[in-house]
Design a protein around this motif. Structure first.
Motif, PDB file in Angstrom:
ATOM      1  N   ARG A 122      -2.703   3.912  -0.129  1.00  0.00           N
ATOM      2  CA  ARG A 122      -4.473   3.875   0.547  1.00  0.00           C
ATOM      3  C   ARG A 122      -5.864   4.626  -0.183  1.00  0.00           C
ATOM      4  O   ARG A 122      -6.828   3.998  -0.423  1.00  0.00           O
ATOM      5  N   SER A 123      -4.933   5.984  -0.906  1.00  0.00           N
ATOM      6  CA  SER A 123      -6.483   6.551  -0.982  1.00  0.00           C
ATOM      7  C   SER A 123      -6.000   6.436  -2.852  1.00  0.00           C
ATOM      8  O   SER A 123      -7.362   7.328  -3.347  1.00  0.00           O
ATOM      9  N   ASP A 164      -0.231   8.321  -1.843  1.00  0.00           N
ATOM     10  CA  ASP A 164      -0.457   7.184  -1.069  1.00  0.00           C
ATOM     11  C   ASP A 164      -1.339   6.096  -1.668  1.00  0.00           C
ATOM     12  O   ASP A 164      -2.158   6.589  -1.620  1.00  0.00           O
ATOM     13  N   LYS A 188       1.256  -8.025  -4.280  1.00  0.00           N
ATOM     14  CA  LYS A 188       1.562  -6.658  -4.757  1.00  0.00           C
ATOM     15  C   LYS A 188       2.176  -6.693  -5.526  1.00  0.00           C
ATOM     16  O   LYS A 188       3.381  -5.891  -4.993  1.00  0.00           O
ATOM     17  N   THR A 203      -2.310  -1.015  -9.400  1.00  0.00           N
ATOM     18  CA  THR A 203      -2.229  -1.596  -8.391  1.00  0.00           C
ATOM     19  C   THR A 203      -2.706  -3.003  -8.931  1.00  0.00           C
ATOM     20  O   THR A 203      -4.299  -2.744  -8.939  1.00  0.00           O
ATOM     21  N   THR A 249       3.255   1.696   2.234  1.00  0.00           N
ATOM     22  CA  THR A 249       1.862   2.136   1.860  1.00  0.00           C
ATOM     23  C   THR A 249       2.250   3.884   0.566  1.00  0.00           C
ATOM     24  O   THR A 249       1.196   4.404   0.232  1.00  0.00           O
ATOM     25  N   GLN A 250       2.963   4.077   0.288  1.00  0.00           N
ATOM     26  CA  GLN A 250       3.868   5.289  -0.117  1.00  0.00           C
ATOM     27  C   GLN A 250       4.484   4.866  -1.668  1.00  0.00           C
ATOM     28  O   GLN A 250       4.921   4.092  -1.132  1.00  0.00           O
ATOM     29  N   GLN A 296       6.011  -4.892  -4.418  1.00  0.00           N
ATOM     30  CA  GLN A 296       6.349  -4.624  -2.618  1.00  0.00           C
ATOM     31  C   GLN A 296       8.037  -5.128  -1.976  1.00  0.00           C
ATOM     32  O   GLN A 296       7.951  -6.229  -2.263  1.00  0.00           O
ATOM     33  N   ASN A 309       5.483   0.776   6.354  1.00  0.00           N
ATOM     34  CA  ASN A 309       4.581  -0.293   5.659  1.00  0.00           C
ATOM     35  C   ASN A 309       3.962  -0.047   4.304  1.00  0.00           C
ATOM     36  O   ASN A 309       3.143  -0.669   3.645  1.00  0.00           O
TER      37      ASN A 309
END
Length: 404
Positions: free
Chosen positions: A230-231, A228, A165, A176, A214-215, A158, A212
């Motif tokens: 998050r999903s 994404d 992460k 992840t 997230t991608q 990250q 942030n």
């Protein structure tokens, strides 16, 4: 009097030439073949790179290369990596002594790519042991492995987090992971699979430093996909980004939505991920596969590419950068309050142009990686398959055009 003036003018010309003359590249040769290179990201004071070797017959190594810019010399530490040929190496963004490798793991029954986290031994936290020719072993922290998923070819940290992460890229999926504080344990937190005809495989991945973090962007065959985290779902794609395989990706660190790609069609392309019908810019400067593309971390108009044509090329993409009109020194606006903005911009910020700034030809084999230093924005390293590491700089004339 005329003689004195002649000598003064000659001295000034000599001084100017010395100032503008570029330093010669510094070359470091490894004993084995290699294709894995990274800057030691968390080290922002010293110019330091990590290189991993690929040897089938001998134990492989991690070379920690330290560049002394004042004296133009290299120092090194060598660490044993006994788990197979190293195909990828990446460094923790927060701890300069932690790194990740992907390597060819050979057992009695199978051969597959594996990933692990390592720590450089504590006695090497400060200073370099360039006097010893023996290798010291890395400390294994943990393996990034799961019973259901194998063949990991790269580890992505990250980019702006706390170093806890990571993502492992596999053939047809990415995972992840959350790390504990010491990095000795890793918990898999998510998986995303590539859905396409046949047996699709990822060839590259890059974590987006914006939004942030997230991608991520991934490449498979000729396509680029955005996901994404998050999903764990795909959110957009570029179906035919290149006419042949996409080899590498990089996000512009200073300009949101801007992504670079390169591939086997000998091209480097730049995209706005919000509208991907056409690339923003296409470069065709290499004559063979382009393996690596990297934006400069501070001056994103500077882009490095490396190729199987044995060259590293430094290009200006000023028209699509965050500094399209050049660098503005703080306080310049107040130099002349009577000038209007357009006049001041015309004098202080002349538009820069796109194009090749320098071609570096010290390599004699395919150049698989080129990476900017995190400590010096004007310096970079490149690595060719024959184990040659070359330290080079942005030409001083181009540096001054940006700064002045």
């Amino acid at each position: 009097m005329l003689v004195q003036l002649f000598h003064n003018e000659k001295s000034l010309r000599h001084l100017h030439n010395n100032i503008m003359e570029d330093d010669a590249p510094v070359i470091y040769g490894l004993e084995f073949q290699a294709r894995a290179l990274t800057a030691q990201v968390a080290e922002t004071d010293d110019i330091r790179f990590l290189v991993g070797t690929q040897s089938l017959k001998f134990d492989n190594q991690i070379h920690q290369i330290d560049f002394d810019d004042e004296n133009n010399i290299l120092n090194k530490n060598v660490f044993a990596h006994k788990d197979g040929e190293i195909w990828h190496i990446s460094a923790s963004p927060v701890d300069k002594n932690i790194l990740a490798t992907c390597f060819n793991n050979v057992s009695d029954t199978k051969c597959e790519m594996a990933a692990a986290l390592w720590r450089i031994p504590a006695e090497f936290d400060v200073g370099l042991d360039d006097t010893s020719s023996s290798s010291h072993s890395l400390q294994l922290l943990c393996r990034l492995e799961h019973d259901s998923y194998s063949n990991m070819f790269s580890v992505l940290w990250q980019p702006n987090g706390e170093g806890d992460k990571v993502i492992t890229m596999g053939e047809g999926r990415f995972l992840t992971w959350d790390l504990n504080a010491s990095g000795t344990q890793a918990t898999m937190t998510g998986v995303a699979s590539l859905e396409a005809k046949g047996q699709p495989k990822f060839t590259a991945g890059r974590w987006n430093p914006h939004s942030n973090a997230t991608q991520i962007a991934t490449a498979n065959d000729t396509s680029i996909r955005l996901w994404d985290l998050r999903s764990m779902e795909q959110v957009s794609n570029i179906d035919v980004a290149h006419m042949q395989c996409v080899r590498n990706l990089d996000f512009n660190p200073n300009k949101q939505y801007y992504l670079a790609s390169c591939g086997d069609d000998c091209k480097t392309k730049f995209w706005d991920t919000r509208k991907t019908d056409e690339p923003l810019l296409v470069l065709s400067d290499h004559s063979h596969w382009v393996w690596s593309v990297r934006f400069n971390h501070f001056h994103d108009q500077l882009v490095l590419t490396s190729s199987s044509d044995s060259r590293v090329i430094l290009t200006s993409v000023a028209s699509i950068s965050s500094e399209p009109l050049g660098h503005l020194v703080e306080g310049e606006e107040s130099d002349d309050d009577d000038q209007d903005d357009s006049s001041r911009d015309g004098q202080k910020r002349a538009p820069q142009t796109n194009g090749v700034l320098a071609s570096y030809e010290e390599h004699e084999d395919s150049v698989y990686a080129a990476e900017w230093s995190t400590a010096d924005p004007w310096l970079f390293a490149s690595l060719s398959y024959d184990g040659r590491v070359v330290i080079n700089r942005v030409p001083r004339a181009e540096k001054y055009k940006i700064l002045l």
